[in-house]
Motif scaffolding. Structure first.
Motif, PDB file in Angstrom:
ATOM      1  N   LEU A  42       0.848  -1.205   0.000  1.00 53.67           N
ATOM      2  CA  LEU A  42       0.000   0.000   0.000  1.00 53.67           C
ATOM      3  C   LEU A  42       0.881   1.251   0.000  1.00 53.67           C
ATOM      4  CD1 LEU A  42      -2.784   1.446   0.366  1.00 53.67           C
ATOM      5  CD2 LEU A  42      -2.407   1.265   2.825  1.00 53.67           C
ATOM      6  N   VAL A  43       1.880   1.269   0.887  1.00 54.87           N
ATOM      7  CA  VAL A  43       2.791   2.424   0.955  1.00 54.87           C
ATOM      8  C   VAL A  43       3.497   2.594  -0.394  1.00 54.87           C
ATOM      9  CG1 VAL A  43       4.919   3.292   2.035  1.00 54.87           C
ATOM     10  CG2 VAL A  43       3.113   2.295   3.461  1.00 54.87           C
ATOM     11  N   PHE A  44       3.972   1.489  -0.963  1.00 53.81           N
ATOM     12  CA  PHE A  44       4.662   1.543  -2.261  1.00 53.81           C
ATOM     13  C   PHE A  44       3.746   2.165  -3.326  1.00 53.81           C
ATOM     14  CE2 PHE A  44       5.677  -0.565  -6.369  1.00 53.81           C
ATOM     15  CZ  PHE A  44       6.958  -0.075  -6.539  1.00 53.81           C
ATOM     16  N   GLY A  45       2.500   1.675  -3.388  1.00 51.00           N
ATOM     17  CA  GLY A  45       1.550   2.176  -4.401  1.00 51.00           C
ATOM     18  C   GLY A  45       1.278   3.659  -4.228  1.00 51.00           C
ATOM     19  N   VAL A  46       1.063   4.085  -2.977  1.00 57.28           N
ATOM     20  CA  VAL A  46       0.760   5.500  -2.735  1.00 57.28           C
ATOM     21  C   VAL A  46       1.968   6.370  -3.108  1.00 57.28           C
ATOM     22  CG1 VAL A  46       0.200   7.231  -0.986  1.00 57.28           C
ATOM     23  CG2 VAL A  46      -0.930   5.010  -0.913  1.00 57.28           C
ATOM     24  N   VAL A  47       3.173   5.900  -2.755  1.00 58.49           N
ATOM     25  CA  VAL A  47       4.379   6.691  -3.046  1.00 58.49           C
ATOM     26  C   VAL A  47       4.571   6.825  -4.559  1.00 58.49           C
ATOM     27  CG1 VAL A  47       6.904   6.671  -2.925  1.00 58.49           C
ATOM     28  CG2 VAL A  47       5.562   6.219  -0.868  1.00 58.49           C
ATOM     29  N   VAL A  48       4.420   5.713  -5.287  1.00 56.43           N
ATOM     30  CA  VAL A  48       4.595   5.770  -6.753  1.00 56.43           C
ATOM     31  C   VAL A  48       3.551   6.717  -7.354  1.00 56.43           C
ATOM     32  CG1 VAL A  48       4.431   4.429  -8.892  1.00 56.43           C
ATOM     33  CG2 VAL A  48       5.713   3.516  -6.947  1.00 56.43           C
ATOM     34  N   PHE A  49       2.303   6.586  -6.889  1.00 55.26           N
ATOM     35  CA  PHE A  49       1.254   7.474  -7.402  1.00 55.26           C
ATOM     36  C   PHE A  49       1.590   8.934  -7.096  1.00 55.26           C
ATOM     37  CE2 PHE A  49      -2.421  10.141  -6.785  1.00 55.26           C
ATOM     38  CZ  PHE A  49      -3.073   9.988  -8.000  1.00 55.26           C
ATOM     39  N   ARG A  50       2.042   9.190  -5.827  1.00 52.17           N
ATOM     40  CA  ARG A  50       2.308  10.581  -5.429  1.00 52.17           C
ATOM     41  C   ARG A  50       3.446  11.194  -6.241  1.00 52.17           C
ATOM     42  NH1 ARG A  50       2.425  15.043  -5.314  1.00 52.17           N
ATOM     43  NH2 ARG A  50       2.362  16.541  -3.594  1.00 52.17           N
ATOM     44  N   ILE A  51       4.451  10.361  -6.574  1.00 50.44           N
ATOM     45  CA  ILE A  51       5.569  10.887  -7.366  1.00 50.44           C
ATOM     46  C   ILE A  51       5.057  11.287  -8.767  1.00 50.44           C
ATOM     47  CG2 ILE A  51       7.763  10.255  -8.478  1.00 50.44           C
ATOM     48  CD1 ILE A  51       8.390   8.621  -5.897  1.00 50.44           C
ATOM     49  N   MET A  52       4.174  10.442  -9.342  1.00 51.51           N
ATOM     50  CA  MET A  52       3.627  10.789 -10.670  1.00 51.51           C
ATOM     51  C   MET A  52       2.711  12.009 -10.559  1.00 51.51           C
ATOM     52  SD  MET A  52       3.083   7.107 -12.517  1.00 51.51           S
ATOM     53  CE  MET A  52       1.825   6.536 -11.460  1.00 51.51           C
ATOM     54  N   TRP A  53       1.926  12.069  -9.469  1.00 52.63           N
ATOM     55  CA  TRP A  53       1.012  13.201  -9.264  1.00 52.63           C
ATOM     56  C   TRP A  53       1.809  14.500  -9.071  1.00 52.63           C
ATOM     57  CZ3 TRP A  53      -3.614  13.581 -10.806  1.00 52.63           C
ATOM     58  CH2 TRP A  53      -4.544  14.461 -10.246  1.00 52.63           C
ATOM     59  N   GLY A  54       3.021  14.359  -8.563  1.00 56.80           N
ATOM     60  CA  GLY A  54       3.896  15.522  -8.394  1.00 56.80           C
ATOM     61  C   GLY A  54       4.332  16.108  -9.726  1.00 56.80           C
ATOM     62  N   ALA A  55       4.202  15.323 -10.792  1.00 60.80           N
ATOM     63  CA  ALA A  55       4.557  15.829 -12.127  1.00 60.80           C
ATOM     64  C   ALA A  55       3.336  16.366 -12.861  1.00 60.80           C
ATOM     65  CB  ALA A  55       5.215  14.715 -12.946  1.00 60.80           C
ATOM     66  N   VAL A  56       2.180  15.702 -12.692  1.00 59.73           N
ATOM     67  CA  VAL A  56       1.022  16.056 -13.534  1.00 59.73           C
ATOM     68  C   VAL A  56      -0.223  16.471 -12.745  1.00 59.73           C
ATOM     69  CG1 VAL A  56       1.765  14.476 -15.380  1.00 59.73           C
ATOM     70  CG2 VAL A  56       0.189  13.638 -13.632  1.00 59.73           C
ATOM     71  N   GLY A  57      -0.110  16.508 -11.405  1.00 60.28           N
ATOM     72  CA  GLY A  57      -1.302  16.758 -10.582  1.00 60.28           C
ATOM     73  C   GLY A  57      -1.726  18.216 -10.524  1.00 60.28           C
ATOM     74  N   THR A  58      -2.586  18.502  -9.551  1.00 58.21           N
ATOM     75  CA  THR A  58      -3.073  19.882  -9.372  1.00 58.21           C
ATOM     76  C   THR A  58      -1.881  20.785  -8.996  1.00 58.21           C
ATOM     77  OG1 THR A  58      -3.565  19.283  -7.084  1.00 58.21           O
ATOM     78  CG2 THR A  58      -5.399  19.192  -8.645  1.00 58.21           C
ATOM     79  N   PRO A  59      -1.940  22.079  -9.306  1.00 59.36           N
ATOM     80  CA  PRO A  59      -0.766  22.952  -9.102  1.00 59.36           C
ATOM     81  C   PRO A  59      -0.103  22.847  -7.713  1.00 59.36           C
ATOM     82  CG  PRO A  59      -2.380  24.103 -10.416  1.00 59.36           C
ATOM     83  CD  PRO A  59      -3.031  22.787 -10.015  1.00 59.36           C
ATOM     84  N   PRO A  60      -0.841  22.885  -6.582  1.00 59.53           N
ATOM     85  CA  PRO A  60      -0.118  22.831  -5.293  1.00 59.53           C
ATOM     86  C   PRO A  60       0.546  21.479  -5.038  1.00 59.53           C
ATOM     87  CG  PRO A  60      -2.400  23.550  -4.993  1.00 59.53           C
ATOM     88  CD  PRO A  60      -2.285  23.046  -6.394  1.00 59.53           C
ATOM     89  N   ALA A  61       0.087  20.432  -5.762  1.00 64.00           N
ATOM     90  CA  ALA A  61       0.658  19.088  -5.555  1.00 64.00           C
ATOM     91  C   ALA A  61       1.933  18.884  -6.359  1.00 64.00           C
ATOM     92  CB  ALA A  61      -0.379  18.031  -5.952  1.00 64.00           C
ATOM     93  N   ARG A  62       2.195  19.780  -7.316  1.00 63.50           N
ATOM     94  CA  ARG A  62       3.354  19.577  -8.202  1.00 63.50           C
ATOM     95  C   ARG A  62       4.668  19.931  -7.523  1.00 63.50           C
ATOM     96  NH1 ARG A  62       1.458  21.278 -14.244  1.00 63.50           N
ATOM     97  NH2 ARG A  62      -0.610  20.342 -14.058  1.00 63.50           N
ATOM     98  N   PHE A  63       5.674  19.094  -7.764  1.00 60.16           N
ATOM     99  CA  PHE A  63       6.985  19.343  -7.149  1.00 60.16           C
ATOM    100  C   PHE A  63       7.501  20.735  -7.506  1.00 60.16           C
ATOM    101  CE2 PHE A  63       7.131  14.568  -7.457  1.00 60.16           C
ATOM    102  CZ  PHE A  63       7.039  14.352  -6.095  1.00 60.16           C
ATOM    103  N   ARG A  64       7.298  21.127  -8.763  1.00 63.14           N
ATOM    104  CA  ARG A  64       7.884  22.403  -9.154  1.00 63.14           C
ATOM    105  C   ARG A  64       7.216  23.598  -8.468  1.00 63.14           C
ATOM    106  NH1 ARG A  64       5.856  21.841 -14.823  1.00 63.14           N
ATOM    107  NH2 ARG A  64       3.940  23.020 -14.883  1.00 63.14           N
ATOM    108  N   SER A  65       6.027  23.377  -7.883  1.00 61.61           N
ATOM    109  CA  SER A  65       5.382  24.496  -7.187  1.00 61.61           C
ATOM    110  C   SER A  65       5.915  24.652  -5.763  1.00 61.61           C
ATOM    111  CB  SER A  65       3.859  24.326  -7.168  1.00 61.61           C
ATOM    112  OG  SER A  65       3.482  23.372  -6.208  1.00 61.61           O
ATOM    113  N   PHE A  66       6.494  23.579  -5.192  1.00 60.39           N
ATOM    114  CA  PHE A  66       6.942  23.722  -3.798  1.00 60.39           C
ATOM    115  C   PHE A  66       8.423  23.407  -3.568  1.00 60.39           C
ATOM    116  CE2 PHE A  66       4.815  19.464  -3.828  1.00 60.39           C
ATOM    117  CZ  PHE A  66       5.868  18.667  -3.402  1.00 60.39           C
ATOM    118  N   LEU A  67       9.164  23.005  -4.607  1.00 62.80           N
ATOM    119  CA  LEU A  67      10.604  22.814  -4.414  1.00 62.80           C
ATOM    120  C   LEU A  67      11.317  24.119  -4.726  1.00 62.80           C
ATOM    121  CD1 LEU A  67      11.242  19.178  -5.642  1.00 62.80           C
ATOM    122  CD2 LEU A  67      10.905  20.064  -3.331  1.00 62.80           C
ATOM    123  N   ARG A  68      11.763  24.766  -3.667  1.00 66.87           N
ATOM    124  CA  ARG A  68      12.387  26.093  -3.819  1.00 66.87           C
ATOM    125  C   ARG A  68      13.885  25.988  -3.581  1.00 66.87           C
ATOM    126  NH1 ARG A  68       7.302  29.423  -2.708  1.00 66.87           N
ATOM    127  NH2 ARG A  68       5.930  27.682  -2.231  1.00 66.87           N
TER     128      ARG A  68
END
Ligand code: HEM
Length: 189
Positions: A42-68
């Motif tokens: 379950l943890v593996f699935g959520v982490v993989v999903f979250r990493i992909m969501w960090g690329a294509v998800g809603t703006p606040p979820a994207r890595f580029r919006s919060f990696l400063r």
């Protein structure tokens, strides 16, 4: 004061599945292997999903919006030391890098768990060169060391959430449930 919707349902449900899955996997680790393995998947699935969501998800979820840049992290930590950190609509600069550290560590924890399982002839890595590479004892050792690192990161994460909530006057855990943040005057984007 205004309110804005920050965290989409995938981020919120994913977060609590991750926190619950990690807790269950940790507590079941020594005695209940079936539960441990399913919680780990379950943890593996959520982490993989979250990493992909960090690329294509809603703006606040994207890595580029919060990696400063590191300079922003330093500035935030100095403001925190002066007990006066600004609130952010999304993750603050230090929290943003903690998200990455947590996700990568949890990814490695679960992958090393799958490799350990593989050395016992089970799971997707059963009988592969990856499982044979370190053998049962080697992968178990790696899995344990990474789990301890994840525990430290989780402890720092929860302490960070508590400290930021206290000094900014925001209820961050509540935002991770409702998805909504209250905008104060010193809020940054
Ligand atoms: C009582 C326990 C916990 C509480 C209250 C909590 C609270 C929070 C809050 C409030 C945030 C958003 C921080 C922000 O506004 O910038 C967050 C993010 C996050 N937390 Fe936790 N957390 C808990 C446990 C955990 C655990 C156990 C894990 C991992 C195993 C974890 C992993 C994460 C991750 C990866 C994020 C980033 C969320 C995203 O952007 O998808 N948390 N947490």
């Amino acid at each position: 004061m205004n309110t804005i919707k920050v965290w989409d349902p995938f981020v919120r449900i994913g977060h609590w599945l991750l926190a619950g899955g990690f807790l269950v996997a940790y507590l079941s680790g020594d005695e209940w292997m079936d539960i441990h393995i399913w919680a780990g998947y379950l943890v593996f699935g959520v982490v993989v999903f979250r990493i992909m969501w960090g690329a294509v998800g809603t703006p606040p979820a994207r890595f580029r919006s919060f990696l400063r840049p590191i300079s922003a992290v330093k500035r935030h930590m100095l403001q925190l030391l002066r007990l006066n950190p600004p609130a952010y609509a999304g993750h603050n600069p230090a929290g943003g890098w903690m998200v990455v550290a947590l996700l990568l560590t949890l990814l490695l924890v679960t992958l090393s768990g799958i490799a350990t399982l593989g050395t016992e002839g089970a799971g997707p890595l059963a009988g592969t060169a990856i499982a044979a590479f370190l053998g049962e004892e080697g992968w178990e050792e790696v899995h344990e060391v990474l789990t301890n690192l994840a525990l430290v990161l989780v402890a720092v994460h929860i302490a960070g959430v508590a400290v930021e909530s206290f000094f900014t006057g925001e209820n961050l855990p509540k935002s991770m449930v409702t998805g909504i943040k209250e905008i104060h005057t010193r809020e940054k984007s």
